[in-house]
Design an enzyme around this catalytic site. Sequence first.
Site, PDB file in Angstrom:
ATOM      1  CB  SER A 165      -3.430  -0.703  -5.035  1.00 43.20           C
ATOM      2  OG  SER A 165      -2.384  -0.812  -3.970  1.00 43.20           O
ATOM      3  CG  HIS A 180      -0.630   1.926  -4.774  1.00 49.34           C
ATOM      4  ND1 HIS A 180      -1.828   1.946  -4.111  1.00 49.34           N
ATOM      5  CD2 HIS A 180      -0.434   3.318  -4.929  1.00 49.34           C
ATOM      6  CE1 HIS A 180      -2.229   2.906  -4.118  1.00 49.34           C
ATOM      7  NE2 HIS A 180      -1.736   4.174  -4.523  1.00 49.34           N
ATOM      8  CG  ASP A 209      -4.384   6.529  -3.518  1.00 51.12           C
ATOM      9  OD1 ASP A 209      -4.976   7.593  -3.711  1.00 51.12           O
ATOM     10  OD2 ASP A 209      -3.423   6.251  -4.261  1.00 51.12           O
TER      11      ASP A 209
END
Lengths: 185, 278
Positions: A10, A37, A130
């Site tokens: 991310s 992400h 996540d």
Amino acid sequence: MNKVLVIGASYGGLEALKVIIPKFPKDISLAIIVVLHIGENNNDSFIAYLNSISKLQVKEAEEKENIKSGFVYFAPPNYHILIESGGIISLSTEAKVHHSRPSIDVLFESAAWCYKNKLIGIILTGLNQDGAEGLKQVKKYGGISIVEDPERAIASIMPLSAIYACKPDYILTIEDIAKQILKLL
Amino acid sequence: MDQSQIENIDIEIPLFLEAIFQKYGYDFRDYSKAHIKRRLMHRMAVSNFTTISQMQDKILRDKAFFLELLEDLSINVTEMFRDPDFYTAFRTQVVPSLKTYPFIKIWHAGCSTGEEVYSLAIVLKEENLLDRCQIYATDFNRKVLEIAKSGIYLIQNLEKFQRNYKNSGGKSKLSDHYTVKYGSIKFDQSLSKRIVFADHNLVTDHVFAEVNLILCRNVLIYFNRELQNKVIKLFHESLSYSGYLCLGTKESLRFTDFENNFTDINANQKIFKKIIGR
């Protein structure tokens, strides 16, 4: 069956991937699938960049495409990516998971079902949770779990969450991750 | 996880889907396996079952539970003018040709809660085409069709809708097309009177009309290759000569037998045109 590597990253992820991906040799018997992400922006520019500095072929994953060794597949923005048995990509627009679509958990879970002990999962830098549940699934189905050392990561929350969730097999710096994977093949 | 339990799940899921098909007629057997497994494992955890077989016992005897599961298996994530670039391409590359038709029949397949159908109707209205159009909007999920029919949506999502509308090349203001009441927006009757909402299942139902344009966006991704092929065949049979087919941005005809029966109008936005004679 060749091994498959799934990577979740991310915030700061692109920096980390720029170090890891170019370290793999051209004839490697490994397919790599990545969830990074990046919001709703398109992937094209960083895929082109990674391609230019890597020996592997980097591309965006396409719906119902066969997964092949020597390729690095990126989830398209705004789609979850799932792996079908037999190594086929499926995309999904179902609800966000941990405010994320693509979600690392969604990829890791389906990859764990499909590849079981042939799978290696890595959680890199990031600011959310996540991937923690996903890495737990990788381990549960017999795969190998690796987390970036949170003390050296650009953002430590995602690595820390994964470490708490599943007690990974390896906690490594970015520089050591690719070396370790090559040893595992 | 125990090796035998892992193996059992992959035996149980096809049996479970067969049970649903035999009992209720809904056919999920050729859906994407990974997608179905994810939904079923989730339902199993939420409803406290230890095995898929336990859940199968329940589903055969409890219709309310089946209807709940039906919601799990139907993805209803949508928004007004989703993928604004698609609507821009549609306006510039499809609308001019539609303008030459005396009457236009449109099938919006897998319309979910209807946001994208109203988006299409708005484009057609702004292009002065809507009065010549008949839109069939279909879905297998009756619950979402009710929402679509009502044309009423939560005001919370309006900001996103307006941004999408603007990015899609909207010619007026989105607010020209709805009224606000009790914290909701309701789309104008001039839009809904050109739309027929109907129950149609792409997997088990057949051709119901000859149409000039089909939109089916982000539905095929939930099917396996065989079922994708079958549904594209259904679309091919339903389209008139030179009819248009619009798929989701990440969908394609690549793994179907019909790749050569269509020509690209816009390869990025997945707008195709049926080739005459094929």
